[in-house]
Design an enzyme around this catalytic site. Structure first.
Site, PDB file in Angstrom:
ATOM      1  N   SER A  49     -40.353  44.705   7.757  1.00  0.00           N
ATOM      2  CA  SER A  49     -39.708  43.812   6.749  1.00  0.00           C
ATOM      3  C   SER A  49     -39.547  44.504   5.295  1.00  0.00           C
ATOM      4  CB  SER A  49     -39.702  42.629   6.756  1.00  0.00           C
ATOM      5  OG  SER A  49     -40.974  42.142   6.228  1.00  0.00           O
ATOM      6  N   HIS A  50     -40.300  45.049   4.615  1.00  0.00           N
ATOM      7  CA  HIS A  50     -40.502  45.733   3.100  1.00  0.00           C
ATOM      8  C   HIS A  50     -40.268  47.220   3.071  1.00  0.00           C
ATOM      9  CE1 HIS A  50     -40.003  41.407   2.908  1.00  0.00           C
ATOM     10  NE2 HIS A  50     -39.764  41.786   1.291  1.00  0.00           N
ATOM     11  N   LEU A 126     -45.344  41.638  -2.384  1.00  0.00           N
ATOM     12  CA  LEU A 126     -45.624  40.851  -3.532  1.00  0.00           C
ATOM     13  C   LEU A 126     -47.332  42.614  -3.694  1.00  0.00           C
ATOM     14  CD1 LEU A 126     -44.522  38.051  -5.077  1.00  0.00           C
ATOM     15  CD2 LEU A 126     -44.234  39.925  -5.329  1.00  0.00           C
ATOM     16  N   GLU A 190     -37.464  39.380   7.978  1.00  0.00           N
ATOM     17  CA  GLU A 190     -37.809  39.083   9.487  1.00  0.00           C
ATOM     18  C   GLU A 190     -36.705  38.527   9.945  1.00  0.00           C
ATOM     19  OE1 GLU A 190     -40.217  40.343  12.028  1.00  0.00           O
ATOM     20  OE2 GLU A 190     -40.991  40.060   9.916  1.00  0.00           O
TER      21      GLU A 190
END
Ligand code: NDP
Ligand code: PYC
Length: 341
Positions: A49-50, A126, A190
């Site tokens: 998702s990232h 992060l 997501e």
């Protein structure tokens, strides 16, 4: 029609693709390099998702004029334990890289230090940040609000962002202990992936625009997401808003959403990163006390439970050896983007 099988790519291929697409979309080379690294890390560690999916998201922000493509992150020296970087409206990754050395130095000097990133556009995970700091022997915490997408517990209208909290703990001779999660039931990315794949979502991820629980990803994206853990996640989401919004003079998620004015860009605002040098508390006894922490990790793993990040580190080992599998449909959408550039 593109059949959505996976394509194997090396991490160097992922990196080259991400950098090429970002620069073609008008992003300056230093930003493209920093942003691409977080996408490589996402694919490498199985956080799709990232990963490369975020090229579509970054391109949307660039096209909408939400992000400054040539921003020069500027350090505002304080000489104290507070380091501040004004990101100039650019992506957060280069601002973090700019502030990281001063944060590490200040944490070692004062025992504890904080880095405020202001005026940055954030769409990334992060954990790369707290993992990097923990790799320097520091305990690290990071917080950032996003857009007003998430309803408080007891309500059905968006107030909070998906507001992640990340934590890193150094483990001598081992990968750091790291966790990083949204305070929403799930990251928005997501739900976006479910929408793209035409898949239903669990009915406890969010509400439609009428405030009804829904399994329709688009309806929830257009309605309100839920916090995780009821009132507990809701309070933590509020804490992230406060710490990385008003406390550092930056936007709340609702303010970021209002600033976006329907352009569909990534959130603009701040990020707060806190770094603690264990030696600041422990002096020469650091080794003794970090060893006690290891006993706690052993007690977790000893009963068959896993540590956060364990899956990520395992995925990383496989990706470094075998490359990564990337959705063919995503690659087709990225190619489409390149044709339009
Ligand atoms: P997840 O719910 O997928 O998981 C988050 C954390 O929990 C990870 O550290 C994960 O470790 C750990 N974990 C998951 N399952 C277990 C388990 N069974 N036992 C122990 N630990 C476990 O994350 P989210 O969907 O909430 O967030 C995904 C990403 O989205 C985050 O990286 C976050 O930073 C990012 N995000 C960014 C935002 C922004 O504004 N920039 C906003 C919201 C989210 P592991 O990785 O090893 O599975
Ligand atoms: O997945 O919720 C998310 C998200 C928001 C900003 C970046 N990622």
């Amino acid at each position: 029609m593109v059949v959505d099988t996976d394509v194997t790519m090396t991490l160097d291929e992922v990196r080259a693709l991400a950098r090429a697409v970002l620069t073609e979309q008008g992003l300056a080379a230093d930003h493209a390099e920093a942003v691409a690294e977080t996408m490589v890390a996402g694919e490498r560690d199985g956080c799709t998702s990232h990963g490369l999916y975020r090229l579509l998201v970054a391109a949307r922000s660039l096209a909408a004029g939400v992000v400054a493509p040539n921003a020069l992150p500027l350090a505002e020296p304080s000489g104290k334990a507070i380091v501040r970087i004004n990101g100039g409206g650019g992506f957060a990754q280069l601002a973090f890289e700019t502030g990281k050395p001063a944060l590490i130095a200040a944490a070692r000097q004062f025992g504890i230090a904080a880095l405020a990133l202001n005026n940055v556009v954030h769409f990334a995970a992060l954990w790369p940040e707290v993992e990097a700091l923990a790799g320097e022997g520091l305990v690290a915490l990071a917080f950032t609000p996003s857009h007003g997408w998430v309803a408080p517990a007891g309500g059905t209208k968006p107030v909070f962002g998906t507001n992640p909290i990340a934590f890193g703990w150094p483990r001598p001779g081992r990968d750091p202990f790291v966790f990083d999660f949204a305070t929403s039931a799930v990251a928005r990315g997501e739900i976006e992936l479910h929408r793209r794949a035409g898949k239903a979502i669990p009915d406890d991820w969010g509400y439609d625009a009428d405030g009804q629980p829904s399994t329709d990803a688009k309806a929830v994206l257009d309605g309100a997401m839920r916090t995780f853990g009821g009132h507990k996640g809701s309070a933590l989401a509020a804490m992230v808003e406060l710490l990385a919004g008003p406390l550092i003079g930056d936007l709340t998620s609702q303010e970021s959403m209002a600033h976006d004015a329907g352009r569909g860009g990534s959130p603009l605002g701040g990020e707060l990163i806190i770094a603690i040098d264990p030696a600041g508390f422990l002096g020469d006894e650091v080794g003794t006390h970090l060893a006690r922490a290891e006993k706690m990790f052993a007690a977790i793993e000893g009963q068959g439970a896993r540590l956060p990040s364990q899956r990520r580190y395992a995925a990383r080992a496989i990706s470094l050896r075998d490359g990564v599998r990337v959705s063919a449909r995503l690659l087709a959408d990225i190619e489409l983007l390149r044709k339009k550039a």
